[in-house]
Design a protein around this motif. Sequence first.
Motif, PDB file in Angstrom:
ATOM      1  N   UNK A 382     -17.721  26.345  -1.225  1.00  0.00           N
ATOM      2  CA  UNK A 382     -19.147  26.171  -0.988  1.00  0.00           C
ATOM      3  C   UNK A 382     -19.778  27.378  -0.296  1.00  0.00           C
ATOM      4  N   UNK A 383     -19.044  27.973   0.648  1.00  0.00           N
ATOM      5  CA  UNK A 383     -19.657  28.944   1.538  1.00  0.00           C
ATOM      6  C   UNK A 383     -19.239  30.394   1.296  1.00  0.00           C
ATOM      7  N   UNK A 384     -18.118  30.623   0.634  1.00  0.00           N
ATOM      8  CA  UNK A 384     -17.613  31.985   0.437  1.00  0.00           C
ATOM      9  C   UNK A 384     -17.578  32.380  -1.043  1.00  0.00           C
ATOM     10  N   UNK A 385     -16.956  31.570  -1.874  1.00  0.00           N
ATOM     11  CA  UNK A 385     -16.697  31.976  -3.257  1.00  0.00           C
ATOM     12  C   UNK A 385     -17.962  32.135  -4.109  1.00  0.00           C
ATOM     13  N   UNK A 386     -19.032  31.348  -3.900  1.00  0.00           N
ATOM     14  CA  UNK A 386     -20.257  31.638  -4.665  1.00  0.00           C
ATOM     15  C   UNK A 386     -20.824  33.022  -4.359  1.00  0.00           C
ATOM     16  N   UNK A 387     -20.710  33.454  -3.119  1.00  0.00           N
ATOM     17  CA  UNK A 387     -21.158  34.801  -2.771  1.00  0.00           C
ATOM     18  C   UNK A 387     -20.288  35.844  -3.457  1.00  0.00           C
ATOM     19  N   UNK A 388     -18.983  35.584  -3.502  1.00  0.00           N
ATOM     20  CA  UNK A 388     -18.075  36.486  -4.203  1.00  0.00           C
ATOM     21  C   UNK A 388     -18.466  36.606  -5.666  1.00  0.00           C
TER      22      UNK A 388
END
Length: 489
Positions: A382-388
């Motif tokens: 939810x918090x890291x991989x979408x930004x990646x």
Amino acid sequence: MKLTLAALHDLPAAVDRPTYFRDQLSAGIVHVGLGNFHRAHMALYLHDLFQKGRDLDWAIVGAGVRPADSVVRADLAAQDWLTTVCELDPAGDRAVVTGPMIDFLPVEEGNGPLIRRMTDPAIRIVSLTVTEGGYYVDSSGAFDVDHDDIRHDAANPDTPRTVFGAIIAALRARKAAGITPFTVMSCDNLPENGHVARATVTGLARLIDADTANWIDKAVAFPCAMVDRITPATSDREREMIARTYGIEDRRPITCESFRQWVLEDSFSAGRPAFEDVGVTITPDVSPYELMKIRILNGGHAAMAYPAALLDIHFVHDAAVEPLVRGFLDKLEREEIIPTVPPVPDTDLATYYARIGERLENPGVADTIPRLCQDGSNRQPKFILPTTRDRLADGGGIEGLSLVSALWCHYLCGLSEGGRTIAIDDPSADRLRAAAIAARTDPRAFLDLDFVFGDLAQNAVFADSFARHLRALQQDGTAKVLRGYIDGA
């Protein structure tokens, strides 16, 4: 002194107290879930509004649907529904006794008292803090029609077990009586909380009566909201601190950070208080603010948690001033996270992050790294991989973001740099640890966790960067890898 209405005038001068009187208030809101966050957030905003002499017909009636809520009710009844809120700030603490709640409904099987009160035309908002996991959503994010509670309420709509069943029963009664429906306002910390609440209410209603479900979908407002305030659980430590510092015996006092934020979609079925007059951001679209918070604040928490844990740091405020952890976080936010956040109305993102840094450093809150490490299999996607994913799509660098994933994997092996055994608090702990241990020889074993990484594992840039960082952590240790990242090595 015991906290009661009669004792308000005897409170120490350092404690703010209501300037409004209880007999001036009348109910307009039923709130379900009288935990610390609600009483330090929504209830405090209403207190501030009442202090201005405004909207006194929007007082809160508390409610709950669990047996444990009866204990909360008894404790608050003994002090006339008052609460001491102590805002902890390095520049100086602030204590305020709040009184916007005027009743707490009896907690009964079948939720009769709750249904009857929500049917009252005076109730124009039903608000919720029932936790992020309380919306009966399955692992795919869809409404869980097979949950035992949902099956019960579908078969017994007049004596429901859940708050959502009670909401539907009250809305059906209001519809039959020609009463305007109330707004269902989620104040839980989950993305698109209004949409989630709508899906749960209409999903359950559809199992009971399709016509009612269609009417609810058209007539009832479910505003989205972004809420933010760190509010730890209350223990004897907090009760003793309030008694020692302010001379108040409060069964359920609250300590919290001084920062608070509420961004609220302006969508209501039957009116609302003038929240904007006490600092709430009222907007037609919450999503820009929500994305900002998820990526910069929640993403920052998820990023700093595992390096801090590996370095045997227990408190967030200690991690926030440790040069390696803070240096890593600052560079990651500045170079990789903040650039993925679109403009937010009336908000400077650099200033927003600087304020987060101040909040992290606040020792009074005593937030812990183990709490931030919890449930990584839910938080990382939810918090890291979408930004990646966004960085990769735009051709941006992901050195820091892939290092976050590698640090999480290294942490899941269960041993800190100092040799301390780490207890993994995650519903998928066994599966995660097995994959992390296998990744010592084959990094792909961790990336193959589809429920976490999905198709991101097939991206060669991410997979190669992750593997390189993981090998470095295994060979050189956390401190050296963090220093290399900070220095651009």
